[in-house]
Each structure stands twice: as structure tokens, then as C-alpha cells.
Scaffold this motif. Structure first.
Motif, mmCIF file in Angstrom:
data_model
loop_
_atom_site.group_PDB
_atom_site.id
_atom_site.type_symbol
_atom_site.label_atom_id
_atom_site.label_comp_id
_atom_site.label_asym_id
_atom_site.label_seq_id
_atom_site.Cartn_x
_atom_site.Cartn_y
_atom_site.Cartn_z
ATOM 1 N N LEU A 68 -6.559 21.482 -8.855
ATOM 2 C CA LEU A 68 -6.553 22.329 -7.737
ATOM 3 C C LEU A 68 -7.866 22.942 -7.236
ATOM 4 C CD1 LEU A 68 -3.505 24.557 -8.253
ATOM 5 C CD2 LEU A 68 -3.734 22.698 -6.469
ATOM 6 N N LEU A 69 -8.494 22.926 -8.499
ATOM 7 C CA LEU A 69 -10.046 23.458 -8.207
ATOM 8 C C LEU A 69 -10.759 22.396 -7.565
ATOM 9 C CD1 LEU A 69 -12.242 25.472 -8.603
ATOM 10 C CD2 LEU A 69 -12.772 24.780 -11.081
ATOM 11 N N VAL A 70 -10.737 21.114 -8.272
ATOM 12 C CA VAL A 70 -11.802 20.198 -7.852
ATOM 13 C C VAL A 70 -11.214 19.565 -6.565
ATOM 14 C CG1 VAL A 70 -12.339 17.842 -8.476
ATOM 15 C CG2 VAL A 70 -12.309 19.655 -10.425
ATOM 16 N N VAL A 71 -10.031 19.270 -6.434
ATOM 17 C CA VAL A 71 -9.649 18.910 -5.053
ATOM 18 C C VAL A 71 -9.791 19.568 -4.055
ATOM 19 C CG1 VAL A 71 -7.562 17.736 -3.925
ATOM 20 C CG2 VAL A 71 -7.712 17.270 -6.037
ATOM 21 N N SER A 72 -9.608 20.962 -4.161
ATOM 22 C CA SER A 72 -10.030 21.812 -3.071
ATOM 23 C C SER A 72 -11.422 21.979 -2.705
ATOM 24 C CB SER A 72 -9.663 23.121 -3.533
ATOM 25 O OG SER A 72 -8.301 23.565 -3.488
ATOM 26 N N ALA A 73 -12.222 22.053 -3.648
ATOM 27 C CA ALA A 73 -13.804 21.611 -3.376
ATOM 28 C C ALA A 73 -14.115 20.380 -2.626
ATOM 29 C CB ALA A 73 -14.321 21.895 -4.894
ATOM 30 N N LEU A 74 -13.381 19.165 -3.071
ATOM 31 C CA LEU A 74 -13.896 17.919 -2.515
ATOM 32 C C LEU A 74 -13.199 17.998 -1.041
ATOM 33 C CD1 LEU A 74 -13.392 15.654 -5.442
ATOM 34 C CD2 LEU A 74 -15.559 16.335 -4.535
ATOM 35 N N ILE A 75 -12.108 18.543 -0.858
ATOM 36 C CA ILE A 75 -11.731 18.372 0.571
ATOM 37 C C ILE A 75 -12.337 19.360 1.304
ATOM 38 C CG2 ILE A 75 -9.584 19.210 2.028
ATOM 39 C CD1 ILE A 75 -7.685 18.194 -0.287
ATOM 40 N N CYS A 76 -12.700 20.322 1.035
ATOM 41 C CA CYS A 76 -13.681 21.221 1.688
ATOM 42 C C CYS A 76 -15.079 20.565 2.008
ATOM 43 C CB CYS A 76 -13.854 22.442 0.967
ATOM 44 S SG CYS A 76 -12.612 23.567 1.182
ATOM 45 N N LEU A 77 -15.514 19.776 1.238
ATOM 46 C CA LEU A 77 -16.815 18.984 1.199
ATOM 47 C C LEU A 77 -16.685 17.849 2.375
ATOM 48 C CD1 LEU A 77 -18.055 19.314 -2.347
ATOM 49 C CD2 LEU A 77 -19.277 20.136 -0.176
ATOM 50 N N VAL A 78 -15.580 17.334 2.389
ATOM 51 C CA VAL A 78 -15.177 16.433 3.312
ATOM 52 C C VAL A 78 -15.225 17.014 4.730
ATOM 53 C CG1 VAL A 78 -13.437 14.758 4.303
ATOM 54 C CG2 VAL A 78 -13.847 14.738 1.849
ATOM 55 N N GLY A 81 -18.581 17.570 5.818
ATOM 56 C CA GLY A 81 -19.208 16.323 6.033
ATOM 57 C C GLY A 81 -20.114 15.950 4.882
ATOM 58 N N ASP A 82 -20.042 16.512 3.818
ATOM 59 C CA ASP A 82 -20.836 16.166 2.450
ATOM 60 C C ASP A 82 -20.335 15.179 1.544
ATOM 61 O OD1 ASP A 82 -22.608 18.173 3.417
ATOM 62 O OD2 ASP A 82 -21.427 19.830 2.319
ATOM 63 N N VAL A 83 -18.777 14.845 1.821
ATOM 64 C CA VAL A 83 -18.286 13.757 0.616
ATOM 65 C C VAL A 83 -17.431 12.857 1.767
ATOM 66 C CG1 VAL A 83 -16.749 13.377 -0.885
ATOM 67 C CG2 VAL A 83 -18.035 15.137 -1.063
ATOM 68 N N ALA A 84 -17.646 11.481 1.470
ATOM 69 C CA ALA A 84 -16.793 10.502 2.249
ATOM 70 C C ALA A 84 -15.241 10.719 1.852
ATOM 71 C CB ALA A 84 -17.376 9.233 2.022
ATOM 72 N N GLY A 85 -14.290 10.734 3.059
ATOM 73 C CA GLY A 85 -12.833 10.962 2.724
ATOM 74 C C GLY A 85 -12.356 10.068 1.867
#
Length: 175
Positions: A68-78, A81-85
Motif C-alpha cells: 500500500l505504501l509503495v503503490v500509493s506513492a507510485l500512483i501519486c508520482l504518476v 508526471g514523475d513516473v511512467a504509468g
């Protein structure tokens, strides 16, 4: 409730705090929150093993809290615009696959323990996220794309560990 389980709950409670802080533009503060939450992962596991405080709650909630922690962070970063979807899709696909595999195995009375490749994947993700949040600081000053390297390494390790789990536990699909 024992200390390791309280640390796991703290990690879960920090997730919405992290999201709110990040999505309001406070990248550095969100990085600190993420690092603190990530540190509780290492700490709760260490305490649980050292003092034999392993519980069913911890077995289920600790890895779920990490995801939950990692995926929440990555989705926010998508979203920012900081991480590719597609990278997050690969990570989510692995998590759903391994979780599903564990559920099917559990129904057959088989326990699939976390492997080293999965642990390495989690560590790489927990390094990549703050590096991205900190906009590659301090490596930006020496021209090393550390955040991107860690993100790519975590995606590659995600694929490797997911493949390893499926291959090592293919007997689950035959039942």
C-alpha cells in the motif's frame, strides 16, 4: 497488540498523511514521511523475529502495508508526471499475481514464504520513491540519474521476483 504490529499500523496510518502532503506539493516532507514509514518495515520485522513476536496479523498486514505504501506513492508520482504509468502497471501486475498465487496456495494448505528477490524488490522500491521525491538530490549535482536507476532496477526486480514466484510455485496451478 505487540510492538511490531503497532509499527505496521503506524505505517498504514502514515499512508494517507503521506499522500496528502505529497499531493499538496511538499515533496521533501513527503519524502521524510515515506522514509519513516519504510523504516518501520525494517524495524517491525527485526523486532518480531528477534523477540519471537510473529503473529498472523503481522504475516498478513506487514506485506500489505508495504504494498500500500509503495503503490500509493507510485500512483501519486504518476499523477504528478514523475513516473511512467506502465511501470506502475508492471509493479501492480506482479503484486496481484503473487497475492493471488499465495491465496490459491493457502487454500491448498501451502504457505509461500517471501523470497529474497521479493525482499530486494521492496528495498529497491523503497529507495526509488524517496529518490524520486527528492528530485534525485544530491545526485543531481554530479549528473548521476540515481532516482531513475533505482526505479528501473525496482521494475526489473519486480519482473524477476514475480517470475521466480510463479516458476517456484507452479505446482499450485496444477491442483
Amino acid at each position: 497488540m505487540n510492538l511490531p504490529n503497532k509499527l505496521t499500523l503506524l505505517r498504514i496510518i502514515l499512508i494517507p498523511v503521506f499522500i496528502i502532503v505529497l499531493m499538496t506539493g511538499y515533496y521533501y516532507i513527503s519524502a521524510v514521511i515515506f522514509i519513516v514509514a519504510s523504516a518501520t518495515d525494517a524495524l517491525d520485522g527485526h523486532i518480531a523475529r528477534k523477540y519471537n513476536l510473529i503473529t498472523n496479523f503481522g504475516k498478513i498486514m506487514d506485506p500489505l502495508a508495504d504494498k500500500l505504501l509503495v503503490v500509493s506513492a507510485l500512483i501519486c508520482l504518476v499523477e504528478l508526471g514523475d513516473v511512467a504509468g506502465w511501470m506502475v502497471i508492471v509493479i501492480l501486475a506482479r503484486e496481484f499475481t503473487v497475492t493471488g498465487l499465495r491465496a490459491v496456495a493457502a487454500a491448498q494448505g501451502i504457505v509461500i514464504a517471501a523470497g529474497w528477490s521479493g525482499k530486494i524488490k521492496t528495498v529497491l522500491q523503497m529507495i526509488a520513491v524517496p529518490a524520486l521525491l527528492l528530485k534525485n538530490w544530491p545526485f543531481v549535482y554530479v549528473g548521476i540519474p540515481f532516482a531513475d536507476i533505482m526505479l528501473w532496477a525496482s521494475v526489473i526486480m519486480t519482473i524477476v521476483s514475480g517470475t521466480e514466484y510463479v516458476i517456484k510455485n507452479k505446482q499450485v496451478f496444477k491442483a
